[in-house]
Motif scaffolding. Structure first.
Motif, PDB file in Angstrom:
ATOM      1  N   LYS A  83       0.832  -1.205   0.000  1.00  0.00           N
ATOM      2  CA  LYS A  83       0.000   0.000   0.000  1.00  0.00           C
ATOM      3  C   LYS A  83       0.865   1.254   0.000  1.00  0.00           C
ATOM      4  CE  LYS A  83      -4.099  -1.911   2.203  1.00  0.00           C
ATOM      5  NZ  LYS A  83      -4.973  -1.885   3.386  1.00  0.00           N
ATOM      6  N   GLN A  84       1.946   1.225   0.766  1.00  0.00           N
ATOM      7  CA  GLN A  84       2.845   2.376   0.821  1.00  0.00           C
ATOM      8  C   GLN A  84       3.493   2.618  -0.549  1.00  0.00           C
ATOM      9  OE1 GLN A  84       6.161   1.865   3.488  1.00  0.00           O
ATOM     10  NE2 GLN A  84       6.379   4.059   3.793  1.00  0.00           N
ATOM     11  N   GLU A  85       3.918   1.539  -1.219  1.00  0.00           N
ATOM     12  CA  GLU A  85       4.529   1.678  -2.541  1.00  0.00           C
ATOM     13  C   GLU A  85       3.520   2.215  -3.558  1.00  0.00           C
ATOM     14  OE1 GLU A  85       7.718   1.392  -3.373  1.00  0.00           O
ATOM     15  OE2 GLU A  85       8.111   1.021  -1.255  1.00  0.00           O
ATOM     16  N   GLU A  86       2.277   1.765  -3.470  1.00  0.00           N
ATOM     17  CA  GLU A  86       1.240   2.269  -4.376  1.00  0.00           C
ATOM     18  C   GLU A  86       1.014   3.758  -4.142  1.00  0.00           C
ATOM     19  OE1 GLU A  86      -2.112  -0.237  -3.654  1.00  0.00           O
ATOM     20  OE2 GLU A  86      -1.303  -1.885  -4.843  1.00  0.00           O
ATOM     21  N   GLY A  87       1.080   4.185  -2.880  1.00  0.00           N
ATOM     22  CA  GLY A  87       0.948   5.605  -2.559  1.00  0.00           C
ATOM     23  C   GLY A  87       2.087   6.411  -3.141  1.00  0.00           C
ATOM     24  N   LYS A  88       3.301   5.851  -3.102  1.00  0.00           N
ATOM     25  CA  LYS A  88       4.458   6.538  -3.693  1.00  0.00           C
ATOM     26  C   LYS A  88       4.262   6.721  -5.190  1.00  0.00           C
ATOM     27  CE  LYS A  88       7.995   4.991  -0.444  1.00  0.00           C
ATOM     28  NZ  LYS A  88       9.213   4.176  -0.309  1.00  0.00           N
ATOM     29  N   ARG A  89       3.719   5.711  -5.859  1.00  0.00           N
ATOM     30  CA  ARG A  89       3.480   5.797  -7.298  1.00  0.00           C
ATOM     31  C   ARG A  89       2.465   6.894  -7.611  1.00  0.00           C
ATOM     32  NH1 ARG A  89       5.525   5.066 -12.341  1.00  0.00           N
ATOM     33  NH2 ARG A  89       3.790   5.287 -13.750  1.00  0.00           N
ATOM     34  N   LYS A  90       1.403   6.977  -6.820  1.00  0.00           N
ATOM     35  CA  LYS A  90       0.391   8.012  -7.039  1.00  0.00           C
ATOM     36  C   LYS A  90       0.991   9.403  -6.847  1.00  0.00           C
ATOM     37  CE  LYS A  90      -3.606   5.210  -5.917  1.00  0.00           C
ATOM     38  NZ  LYS A  90      -4.706   4.967  -5.002  1.00  0.00           N
ATOM     39  N   ASN A  91       1.829   9.560  -5.836  1.00  0.00           N
ATOM     40  CA  ASN A  91       2.494  10.851  -5.611  1.00  0.00           C
ATOM     41  C   ASN A  91       3.390  11.207  -6.785  1.00  0.00           C
ATOM     42  OD1 ASN A  91       1.252  11.132  -3.149  1.00  0.00           O
ATOM     43  ND2 ASN A  91       2.988  10.331  -1.977  1.00  0.00           N
ATOM     44  N   TYR A  92       4.130  10.219  -7.309  1.00  0.00           N
ATOM     45  CA  TYR A  92       5.002  10.447  -8.464  1.00  0.00           C
ATOM     46  C   TYR A  92       4.180  10.892  -9.670  1.00  0.00           C
ATOM     47  CZ  TYR A  92       7.773   9.280 -12.562  1.00  0.00           C
ATOM     48  OH  TYR A  92       8.407   9.327 -13.773  1.00  0.00           O
ATOM     49  N   GLU A  93       3.069  10.212  -9.939  1.00  0.00           N
ATOM     50  CA  GLU A  93       2.235  10.583 -11.072  1.00  0.00           C
ATOM     51  C   GLU A  93       1.686  11.993 -10.912  1.00  0.00           C
ATOM     52  OE1 GLU A  93      -0.705   7.501 -11.420  1.00  0.00           O
ATOM     53  OE2 GLU A  93       0.754   6.050 -12.190  1.00  0.00           O
ATOM     54  N   ALA A  94       1.268  12.355  -9.710  1.00  0.00           N
ATOM     55  CA  ALA A  94       0.756  13.704  -9.463  1.00  0.00           C
ATOM     56  C   ALA A  94       1.857  14.737  -9.706  1.00  0.00           C
ATOM     57  CB  ALA A  94       0.222  13.816  -8.042  1.00  0.00           C
ATOM     58  N   ARG A  95       3.091  14.434  -9.282  1.00  0.00           N
ATOM     59  CA  ARG A  95       4.223  15.360  -9.502  1.00  0.00           C
ATOM     60  C   ARG A  95       4.484  15.559 -10.988  1.00  0.00           C
ATOM     61  NH1 ARG A  95       7.181  12.504  -5.941  1.00  0.00           N
ATOM     62  NH2 ARG A  95       8.600  11.764  -7.555  1.00  0.00           N
ATOM     63  N   MET A  96       4.444  14.478 -11.762  1.00  0.00           N
ATOM     64  CA  MET A  96       4.723  14.574 -13.203  1.00  0.00           C
ATOM     65  C   MET A  96       3.611  15.343 -13.924  1.00  0.00           C
ATOM     66  SD  MET A  96       7.655  13.314 -13.731  1.00  0.00           S
ATOM     67  CE  MET A  96       8.151  13.896 -12.130  1.00  0.00           C
ATOM     68  N   ILE A  97       2.369  15.197 -13.477  1.00  0.00           N
ATOM     69  CA  ILE A  97       1.273  15.958 -14.082  1.00  0.00           C
ATOM     70  C   ILE A  97       1.429  17.436 -13.752  1.00  0.00           C
ATOM     71  CG2 ILE A  97      -1.227  16.352 -13.935  1.00  0.00           C
ATOM     72  CD1 ILE A  97      -1.534  13.279 -13.774  1.00  0.00           C
ATOM     73  N   ARG A  98       1.804  17.761 -12.510  1.00  0.00           N
ATOM     74  CA  ARG A  98       2.034  19.169 -12.135  1.00  0.00           C
ATOM     75  C   ARG A  98       3.180  19.753 -12.960  1.00  0.00           C
ATOM     76  NH1 ARG A  98       1.467  17.198  -6.828  1.00  0.00           N
ATOM     77  NH2 ARG A  98       3.715  17.365  -6.500  1.00  0.00           N
ATOM     78  N   LYS A  99       4.225  18.959 -13.189  1.00  0.00           N
ATOM     79  CA  LYS A  99       5.366  19.424 -13.984  1.00  0.00           C
ATOM     80  C   LYS A  99       4.929  19.728 -15.414  1.00  0.00           C
ATOM     81  CE  LYS A  99      10.010  18.071 -15.417  1.00  0.00           C
ATOM     82  NZ  LYS A  99      11.059  17.044 -15.328  1.00  0.00           N
TER      83      LYS A  99
END
Length: 133
Positions: A83-99
């Motif tokens: 679950k923690q790793e899945e959360g990290k992936r979601k955060n990464y995707e959100a960062r790339m969309i903001r970029k």
């Protein structure tokens, strides 16, 4: 599940597919008898079949199954890590969309998420090798 394995012997497919389908069919039993990790680690059809026979044995004679608290704790920790790793992936995707938004790529917000997703062709590799550093 045994019928599915008989079909898998007759029409070979990847172990990943067999494990996926076996897990879907026997999820309750695999978790009840703490055999999920063993199932996921199987390398051959015979190993999967042995696990299914083990489940049948436990169902026929429940006294043979002994709940392992250590294994249950390890499984719970593994689920928490997942679950923690899945959360990290979601955060990464959100960062790339903001970029992408920040850099003006509003028509293609997944620009950075698709980078490297396509396997380069032999021609592309040759072109890249000719480039100077």
């Amino acid at each position: 599940a045994l019928e599915y394995l008989q079909w898998a012997y007759h029409y070979p497919t990847t172990m990943r597919t067999i494990i996926f389908h076996t897990r879907r069919m026997l999820k309750v039993e695999l978790t009840t008898y703490q055999l999920m990790e063993e199932c996921l680690a199987c390398q051959t059809l015979d190993q999967v079949q042995a696990i299914i026979h083990k489940i049948r044995g436990y169902q026929a004679n429940p006294a043979t199954f002994h709940f392992d608290k250590l294994k249950a704790r390890q499984d719970k920790e593994a689920m928490e890590r997942k679950k923690q790793e899945e959360g990290k992936r979601k955060n990464y995707e959100a960062r790339m969309i903001r970029k992408a938004k920040r850099e003006g790529k509003k028509d293609d917000l997944e620009f950075y998420l698709r980078q490297g997703a396509v396997v380069p062709t032999a021609e592309t590799i040759k072109e890249l090798l000719t480039l100077s550093q």
